[in-house]
Design an enzyme around this catalytic site. Structure first.
Site, PDB file in Angstrom:
ATOM      1  N   GLY A  39       0.846  -1.180   0.000  1.00  0.00           N
ATOM      2  CA  GLY A  39       0.000   0.000   0.000  1.00  0.00           C
ATOM      3  C   GLY A  39       0.879   1.226   0.000  1.00  0.00           C
ATOM      4  O   GLY A  39       1.989   1.190  -0.524  1.00  0.00           O
ATOM      5  N   LYS A  59       3.307  -7.447   7.881  1.00  0.00           N
ATOM      6  CA  LYS A  59       3.163  -6.096   7.323  1.00  0.00           C
ATOM      7  C   LYS A  59       4.308  -5.239   7.830  1.00  0.00           C
ATOM      8  O   LYS A  59       4.412  -4.963   9.027  1.00  0.00           O
ATOM      9  CB  LYS A  59       1.800  -5.510   7.722  1.00  0.00           C
ATOM     10  CG  LYS A  59       1.557  -4.101   7.188  1.00  0.00           C
ATOM     11  CD  LYS A  59       0.125  -3.605   7.441  1.00  0.00           C
ATOM     12  CE  LYS A  59      -0.073  -2.206   6.890  1.00  0.00           C
ATOM     13  NZ  LYS A  59      -1.443  -1.689   7.093  1.00  0.00           N
ATOM     14  N   ASP A 155     -11.297   3.664   5.774  1.00  0.00           N
ATOM     15  CA  ASP A 155     -10.588   3.341   4.530  1.00  0.00           C
ATOM     16  C   ASP A 155     -11.117   2.038   3.931  1.00  0.00           C
ATOM     17  O   ASP A 155     -10.350   1.198   3.456  1.00  0.00           O
ATOM     18  CB  ASP A 155      -9.076   3.259   4.801  1.00  0.00           C
ATOM     19  CG  ASP A 155      -8.233   3.475   3.553  1.00  0.00           C
ATOM     20  OD1 ASP A 155      -8.779   3.915   2.516  1.00  0.00           O
ATOM     21  OD2 ASP A 155      -7.021   3.205   3.611  1.00  0.00           O
TER      22      ASP A 155
HETATM   23  P1  ADP Z   1      -1.542  -0.043   3.494  1.00  0.00           P
HETATM   24  O1  ADP Z   1      -1.861   0.579   4.814  1.00  0.00           O
HETATM   25  O2  ADP Z   1      -0.180   0.320   3.028  1.00  0.00           O
HETATM   26  O3  ADP Z   1      -2.609   0.151   2.458  1.00  0.00           O
HETATM   27  P2  ADP Z   1      -2.552  -2.743   3.881  1.00  0.00           P
HETATM   28  O4  ADP Z   1      -2.716  -3.196   5.274  1.00  0.00           O
HETATM   29  O5  ADP Z   1      -3.789  -2.334   3.152  1.00  0.00           O
HETATM   30  O6  ADP Z   1      -1.444  -1.593   3.809  1.00  0.00           O
HETATM   31  O7  ADP Z   1      -1.811  -3.881   3.066  1.00  0.00           O
HETATM   32  C1  ADP Z   1      -1.461  -3.684   1.704  1.00  0.00           C
HETATM   33  C2  ADP Z   1      -1.936  -4.863   0.883  1.00  0.00           C
HETATM   34  O8  ADP Z   1      -1.286  -6.071   1.348  1.00  0.00           O
HETATM   35  C3  ADP Z   1      -3.430  -5.167   0.983  1.00  0.00           C
HETATM   36  O9  ADP Z   1      -4.178  -4.392   0.075  1.00  0.00           O
HETATM   37  C4  ADP Z   1      -3.464  -6.653   0.661  1.00  0.00           C
HETATM   38  O10 ADP Z   1      -3.359  -6.868  -0.734  1.00  0.00           O
HETATM   39  C5  ADP Z   1      -2.172  -7.167   1.309  1.00  0.00           C
HETATM   40  N1  ADP Z   1      -2.427  -7.665   2.683  1.00  0.00           N
HETATM   41  C6  ADP Z   1      -2.531  -6.906   3.795  1.00  0.00           C
HETATM   42  N2  ADP Z   1      -2.783  -7.660   4.886  1.00  0.00           N
HETATM   43  C7  ADP Z   1      -2.843  -8.937   4.457  1.00  0.00           C
HETATM   44  C8  ADP Z   1      -3.100 -10.204   5.110  1.00  0.00           C
HETATM   45  N3  ADP Z   1      -3.321 -10.268   6.431  1.00  0.00           N
HETATM   46  N4  ADP Z   1      -3.113 -11.325   4.353  1.00  0.00           N
HETATM   47  C9  ADP Z   1      -2.886 -11.245   3.015  1.00  0.00           C
HETATM   48  N5  ADP Z   1      -2.646 -10.101   2.348  1.00  0.00           N
HETATM   49  C10 ADP Z   1      -2.611  -8.946   3.056  1.00  0.00           C
HETATM   50 MG    MG Z   2      -4.532  -0.633   2.262  1.00  0.00          MG
END
Ligand code: ADP
Ligand code: MG
Length: 326
Positions: A39, A59, A155
């Protein structure tokens, strides 16, 4: 630390329960395969906990972004995940690590990826109306839990709604609580990074944020899941903004071909300009559309489907109720 002395502001949560580990993440987890996603400021990678063999999603959050210390934002995200851990539709947080530059959240892995992929799929992977009903109920159950606990996500969009499994279609996991806030204390949260497609009109006009702000996004989400089209998306950002503030939505028979009128009614109860007049999560859960399974004609994207249905026979998908994870 200096940060912990800062006052809570903007409805951010500051108290976390998790122990922040400073021993090396790599001693306990092995990174496997490719990135799961990324992200604005985070990269998410699949990993295996060495001691148990459990699959997880790590993450990686940078503490400094654009020259600013963002540790408080990350602590807020952790605190919200902790507050919501009793709800099965909110992604589980297992552990937290901290290095010089990063904080690593070890999360439950949602292996089915973003619902975004199936929203834009013009083929057998596209959701049926029955699928959308089952998934919308789960999203609403998760969001109702947040709202009951005075939390707003702020969000909600298809990139932040994941699936435990893509085929057969699994259950929802809500992720990305980076913008989440305590309802009663918000003064201002107006981060519109990237696409504004899912933001409510009050965000654009700098009016107060409420649980209704999430409900608008759920209206947009439901629209996209059913039709494969983004209701407010314009050629340019300005056009999208204008479409949102004028609530310029296409409910034509053409767009909703093969979709029940109850579904349209459901979306209309959410895409309402005045946030106080939008249906609440609890009201949505009681809407007749969500209690109308199964639908006889449940093939949105029908036109696109019939073209690709030549390649492959339909796989049967069960419409049974989700099992709550332990
Ligand atoms: P950001 O705050 O940077 O948007 P996210 O938490 O939305 O970060 O994570 C970015 C991307 O990573 C998500 O849109 C998803 O595709 C993937 N992702 C996040 N958390 C998970 C998870 N628990 N399992 C699998 N994929 C994940
Ligand atoms: Mg996100």
């Amino acid at each position: 630390m200096l940060e912990s002395a800062k006052m809570s502001k903007n409805g951010m949560l500051t108290k976390i329960l998790s122990r922040i580990r400073t021993d090396p993440f790599s001693a306990n987890y092995e990174l496997v395969g490719k990135e799961l996603g990324r992200g604005k400021f985070a990269v998410v990678k699949k990993c295996i906990e060495k001691a148990t063999g459990r699959q997880c999603a790590a993450k990686f959050l940078r503490k400094r972004r654009k020259g600013q210390d963002c540790r408080m934002d990350i602590l807020n995200e952790i605190a919200v995940l902790e507050s919501a851990k009793a709800n099965p539709y909110v992604v589980a947080l297992y552990e937290v690590y901290e290095t010089n530059n990063e904080i690593i959240l070890v999360l439950e892995c949602a292996a089915g990826g973003e619902i975004f992929n199936q929203c834009v799929a013009d083929n057998d992977d596209a959701f049926t109306e029955n699928d959308v009903i089952r998934l919308a109920k789960q999203i609403l159950t998760g969001v109702a839990f947040l709202h009951r606990n005075n939390l707003v996500h702020l969000d909600l969009k298809p990139q932040n709604i994941l699936l435990t499994c893509a085929r057969p279609l699994g259950d929802i996991r809500i992720v990305d609580f980076g913008l989440s806030r305590r309802m009663d204390k918000i003064t201002e949260v107006r981060e519109i990074l990237g696409t504004p497609e899912y933001v409510a009109p009050e965000i654009l006009s700098f009016e107060p944020i409420s649980t209704g702000t999430d409900m608008w996004s759920i209206g947009v989400l439901t629209y996209v899941m059913l039709t494969g089209e983004s209701p407010f998306l314009g050629e340019k950002k300005q056009e999208t903004f204008l479409n949102i503030s004028q609530v310029n939505v296409d409910y034509s028979q053409d767009t909703f071909d093969g979709i029940s009128s109850q579904a349209v009614d459901f979306i209309k109860s959410l895409l309402v300009k005045n946030p106080r007049k939008r249906a609440t999560a609890e009201e949505c859960l009681n809407h007749p559309w969500l209690n109308s399974l199964p639908h006889p004609h449940s093939h949105p994207h029908l036109h696109a489907r019939s073209a690709s249905s030549l390649d492959e026979p339909e796989t049967s998908q069960s419409e049974s109720e989700p099992e709550s994870p332990a």
